[in-house]
Structure formats: structure tokens, C-alpha cells
Motif scaffolding. Structure first.
Motif, mmCIF file in Angstrom:
data_model
loop_
_atom_site.group_PDB
_atom_site.id
_atom_site.type_symbol
_atom_site.label_atom_id
_atom_site.label_comp_id
_atom_site.label_asym_id
_atom_site.label_seq_id
_atom_site.Cartn_x
_atom_site.Cartn_y
_atom_site.Cartn_z
ATOM 1 N N GLY A 1 0.803 -1.217 0.000
ATOM 2 C CA GLY A 1 0.000 0.000 0.000
ATOM 3 C C GLY A 1 0.832 1.261 0.000
ATOM 4 N N MET A 2 1.867 1.305 0.830
ATOM 5 C CA MET A 2 2.674 2.523 0.922
ATOM 6 C C MET A 2 3.440 2.824 -0.357
ATOM 7 S SD MET A 2 5.401 3.786 3.824
ATOM 8 C CE MET A 2 4.111 4.090 5.046
ATOM 9 N N PRO A 3 4.246 1.893 -0.894
ATOM 10 C CA PRO A 3 4.987 2.236 -2.123
ATOM 11 C C PRO A 3 4.097 2.488 -3.325
ATOM 12 C CG PRO A 3 5.294 -0.075 -1.551
ATOM 13 C CD PRO A 3 4.655 0.576 -0.376
ATOM 14 N N LEU A 4 2.952 1.790 -3.429
ATOM 15 C CA LEU A 4 2.053 2.040 -4.561
ATOM 16 C C LEU A 4 1.506 3.461 -4.539
ATOM 17 C CD1 LEU A 4 0.064 -1.312 -4.854
ATOM 18 C CD2 LEU A 4 1.626 -0.324 -6.541
ATOM 19 N N ALA A 5 1.290 4.009 -3.357
ATOM 20 C CA ALA A 5 0.841 5.397 -3.254
ATOM 21 C C ALA A 5 2.007 6.371 -3.373
ATOM 22 C CB ALA A 5 0.118 5.612 -1.928
ATOM 23 N N LEU B 1 0.061 7.576 10.272
ATOM 24 C CA LEU B 1 0.682 6.349 10.789
ATOM 25 C C LEU B 1 -0.176 5.679 11.856
ATOM 26 C CD1 LEU B 1 4.428 7.456 10.956
ATOM 27 C CD2 LEU B 1 3.357 5.888 9.327
ATOM 28 N N TYR B 2 -1.048 6.453 12.506
ATOM 29 C CA TYR B 2 -1.975 5.839 13.461
ATOM 30 C C TYR B 2 -2.941 4.904 12.744
ATOM 31 C CZ TYR B 2 -6.106 5.395 16.425
ATOM 32 O OH TYR B 2 -7.168 4.897 17.126
ATOM 33 N N LEU B 3 -3.382 5.290 11.550
ATOM 34 C CA LEU B 3 -4.381 4.513 10.822
ATOM 35 C C LEU B 3 -3.930 3.072 10.540
ATOM 36 C CD1 LEU B 3 -5.660 7.259 8.355
ATOM 37 C CD2 LEU B 3 -6.858 6.336 10.354
ATOM 38 N N LEU C 1 -1.992 2.213 4.729
ATOM 39 C CA LEU C 1 -0.595 2.455 4.351
ATOM 40 C C LEU C 1 -0.508 3.290 3.074
ATOM 41 C CD1 LEU C 1 1.119 -0.963 5.180
ATOM 42 C CD2 LEU C 1 1.577 1.256 6.236
ATOM 43 N N ALA C 2 -1.493 3.164 2.205
ATOM 44 C CA ALA C 2 -1.514 4.003 1.002
ATOM 45 C C ALA C 2 -1.667 5.475 1.377
ATOM 46 C CB ALA C 2 -2.659 3.562 0.081
ATOM 47 N N ILE C 3 -2.523 5.759 2.357
ATOM 48 C CA ILE C 3 -2.676 7.135 2.834
ATOM 49 C C ILE C 3 -1.362 7.633 3.429
ATOM 50 C CG2 ILE C 3 -3.859 8.594 4.524
ATOM 51 C CD1 ILE C 3 -6.320 6.793 4.146
ATOM 52 N N ALA C 4 -0.733 6.774 4.234
ATOM 53 C CA ALA C 4 0.556 7.151 4.823
ATOM 54 C C ALA C 4 1.601 7.400 3.747
ATOM 55 C CB ALA C 4 1.023 6.055 5.782
ATOM 56 N N ILE D 1 11.890 3.794 -5.284
ATOM 57 C CA ILE D 1 10.827 3.236 -4.451
ATOM 58 C C ILE D 1 10.356 1.895 -5.001
ATOM 59 C CG2 ILE D 1 8.425 3.583 -3.719
ATOM 60 C CD1 ILE D 1 10.454 5.111 -2.110
ATOM 61 N N SER D 2 10.594 1.655 -6.289
ATOM 62 C CA SER D 2 10.241 0.347 -6.836
ATOM 63 C C SER D 2 11.009 -0.757 -6.120
ATOM 64 C CB SER D 2 10.513 0.294 -8.341
ATOM 65 O OG SER D 2 11.905 0.366 -8.614
ATOM 66 N N GLY D 3 12.163 -0.388 -5.562
ATOM 67 C CA GLY D 3 12.884 -1.360 -4.735
ATOM 68 C C GLY D 3 12.074 -1.755 -3.521
ATOM 69 N N PHE D 4 11.422 -0.746 -2.906
ATOM 70 C CA PHE D 4 10.528 -1.034 -1.790
ATOM 71 C C PHE D 4 9.286 -1.793 -2.282
ATOM 72 C CE2 PHE D 4 12.272 1.275 1.801
ATOM 73 C CZ PHE D 4 13.171 2.144 1.191
#
Length: 390
Positions: A51-55, A87-89, A103-106, A337-340
Motif C-alpha cells: 500500500g505505501m509504495p504504490l501510493a 501512521l496511526y491509521l 498504508l496508502a494514505i501514509a 521506491i520500486s525497490g521497496f
């Protein structure tokens, strides 16, 4: 800029680099507890972590254009306000897909903060002719280490622990971001430069991006899986597993704090190849069936090995062009970030079928390629840059 103002700007930039990852380090240390609370397998966690790297990837380019209008200091201050909630979410997520979307929001917030930090430090380097990028990222790793260590020490439920670290860090971060000296070219309301065609992007930027990707695969893998690896090695004890992140981040900080001096002494290319070699050695200690002390040493060596690759790439990307420095940094960051994006889920799927040791083996080809791609960090002459951009 006077010597006194330059010193003040440098110290405050390092301070804001240290404050930004405090909350993120706490999140990483709490990840084993989040996994256990949601009863996720490694592959299920790997999917959620996407979720995080895709966002992040699309958000980086948007952030680079917003910075052109409002300046990195204002966007960074806004990011500090939003970071605790973002990060709370995910910490409070109730399912795998809930975790994915939180995680996408983050990731959107992280993108804005990361581009702001790197654009400001890149401008500071060019406008003062100083070498500070590696030390700035060293303080970032130091903040990551402190955040993860505090989260490991504090005795409370995971959401309370996160807020105990994230809320004070946000207040301090806003204060420092607002007080950062204004640099040339920041003027609010300046229109973003026109979008470039693919053929107009400097060719050197592609090589730099691939090099940074190789390093970020190892960096992302250690961030996401170090605590879980240690929890497995110690019989499933998740409460103290965050120390793995602290060791890794601490040695990453040490490498970055020394990076500027070594860059001046031996050059960017030699420094990159030395550190990539250390990362390969550290991975070997984690992969081979060795005693637990070797794992701690492995985290330390991978931390040193992954320490300077990204800051070296950011400095090189910022130096390619004055007008498109934000865009260059964002492009390199997006590719890196594609590495992540690739590393953590790949390791998760492999470890689900085999083990985390086998999963870590997937990082070796990228690091070997990174050793060769380090040649792209060689400083370029004005003539070379003009030909490359033609």
C-alpha cells in the motif's frame, strides 16, 4: 549566504531530517505486533505492505510540482501535521486490506515529506557549495533508530506507543520546518516548469535511478523484515524484535554521518562500491546458518552497506539540472521506491514457501548490479550535462 547563516541552515536541515523519521521508526518496530494482531501470514503481510509504495510512486511527482509553488519548507510543515494520523491509521487497522489502504494514505504523506527534505538539502548543497546530503540522511537514519528503539522500550498498547512518539515529533518538526532559512528559488507561487518528454530527461538520471533502486531493495527489506526475522530467530518473541531495526538503522546512521567525509576523500564511485560490498557481506551473515550473534553483525553491515547509496544518488540527480532539480529527485526517488515495491513482497512470498533466509537471497542480484551501476555517480562536466540533455 554568510558563513554563520550557512552553518545555521546546515544544522537545522540535519535536525529536521532527524525528526521526520521518529514516528516512522516507531511504526517499523511495531510491525511484528501489527502482524500478530491481525494474524497475517508473511505473504499476506507482504501484500498489505504494498500500500505505501504504490501510493508513494505517483505522489512523488505531484509533490515535486507542489514544492515549486509553495516551497519545501511549507510542504514539510504540513506533512508533519498529517504524519501522526497517517501512521496511526495502519497501526489501528482491523484487517489485511484495511492495513493496505491505510498504508496508502501514509504513503502520500511520506512522499511529500521525502521530496521536501531532499529538495531543500539539494538546494543547500548547490547554493553553499557544501557537502551535506550524506550527513542529512545520516540524521534521518539516526531518527529512525531512535524512533524504533523508543517503541521497543515503551510499555503500552501499540497505538499509545505510536502517539507517544509521533505527536511530540510532529510539534517539534513543524517548529523547525517553519524556521528553516529560505533559500534562493523558493519563492511561493512560481509556476512549475513545463513537463519534459522522455527524450528530454538526462540519460544519466536513468542509471542513477537504477543504482538507487538496487540499494533501496536492501534498505526496504531490512526496514520491513528485520524485526520479523529476529522474532523468528528468537522463538517468536515480538516485543524485543524491534532491536533489529535499531541496530540496522544505527549503523546506517553511522555510515551516512561519515559519508560526506569519505566522499571527499575517495570519491562517490569508490565509496558506493565499498558500501555495496559491505551490504553483500552482511546479507551473507543473515542467509547462512550461523549463530544469532552473526545476525546482529549482519544487520550492522547491511546498515553500513545501504547507508550512502540513496544520498549519493540524490546529490547526483540534483546536480544534473537547476530548473528540474525537484523533478529529477522525484523521478529518481520514484524509481528507487520500486525497490521497496519489489523487495519486501518478493521476500515475503519466498519466505512463505521457504524461509526468510531464502527470501533475503533475492536481494543479492540487485546489489551486485548496484556495484557495477555505481559508475554513474562520477561527477559530470558542464559539457557532458549539456550533451546528455540535448
Amino acid at each position: 549566504m554568510t558563513v554563520l547563516n550557512q552553518r545555521r541552515a546546515t544544522l537545522m536541515t540535519m535536525a529536521v531530517f532527524a525528526i521526520q523519521p521518529l514516528a516512522f521508526g516507531a511504526w517499523l518496530a511495531l510491525l511484528p505486533q501489527v502482524q500478530a494482531g491481525l494474524d497475517l501470514s508473511k505473504s499476506e503481510l507482504a501484500i498489505a505492505l504494498l500500500g505505501m509504495p504504490l501510493a508513494l510512486i505517483p505522489s512523488l511527482q505531484i509533490a515535486s510540482r507542489v514544492i515549486q509553488r509553495v516551497g519545501p519548507r511549507r510542504l514539510l510543515a504540513a506533512g508533519f501535521v498529517a504524519q501522526p494520523l497517517s501512521l496511526y491509521l495502519p497501526v489501528a487497522a482491523g484487517s489485511q486490506w484495511h492495513l493496505f489502504w491505510m498504508l496508502a494514505i501514509a504513503g502520500i504523506v511520506v512522499a511529500c515529506m521525502q521530496v521536501s527534505l531532499n529538495v531543500y538539502a539539494g538546494r543547500l548543497e548547490k547554493q553553499t557549495d557544501a557537502t551535506v546530503m550524506s550527513r542529512c540522511h545520516g540524521f534521518w537514519a539516526l531518527g529512525l533508530m531512535v524512533g524504533s528503539f523508543l517503541a521497543t522500550l515503551l510499555v503500552a498498547d501499540k497505538t499509545t506507543v505510536l502517539m507517544m512518539i509521533a505527536a511530540p515529533a510532529a510539534g517539534l518538526g513543524v517548529w523547525v520546518a517553519v524556521l528553516l532559512p529560505k533559500l534562493a528559488g523558493e519563492g511561493a507561487g512560481i509556476a512549475a516548469p513545463p513537463r519534459r518528454k522522455l527524450s528530454q530527461i538526462p540519460k544519466a538520471l536513468f542509471a542513477l535511478s537504477l543504482f538507487a533502486t538496487a540499494i533501496s531493495m536492501a534498505e526496504g527489506a531490512m526496514s520491513d523484515w528485520a524485526a520479523i526475522y529476529l522474532a523468528e530467530r528468537t522463538g517468536g518473541v515480538v516485543q524485543n524484535a524491534g532491536i533489529a531495526v535499531s541496530i540496522y538503522a544505527g549503523f546506517m546512521a553511522a555510515g551516512r554521518l561519515m559519508g560526506d567525509a569519505f566522499k571527499i576523500r575517495i570519491g562517490a564511485v569508490a565509496l558506493a562500491r565499498l558500501t555495496v560490498g559491505l551490504a553483500i557481506a552482511g546479507l551473507a551473515l543473515l542467509i547462512l546458518p550461523l549463530p544469532i550473534w552473526a545476525a546482529y553483525l549482519g544487520f550492522a553491515l547491511v546498515g553500513l552497506g545501504a547507508s550512502v547509496g540513496f544520498p549519493l544518488g540524490v546529490s547526483a540527480a540534483a546536480a544534473l539540472d537547476d530548473r528540474y532539480e525537484g523533478s529529477n529527485i522525484a523521478i529518481m526517488s520514484a524509481v528507487a521506491i520500486s525497490g521497496f515495491l519489489i523487495g519486501p513482497p518478493l521476500i515475503g512470498f519466498l519466505s512463505e514457501q521457504f524461509s526468510l533466509r531464502v527470501g533475503f537471497c533475492a536481494l543479492l542480484p540487485g546489489l551486485i548490479a548496484g556495484f557495477w551501476l555505481a559508475g554513474a555517480l562520477k561527477p559530470r562536466t558542464v559539457a557532458e550535462s549539456r550533451v546528455d540533455s540535448a
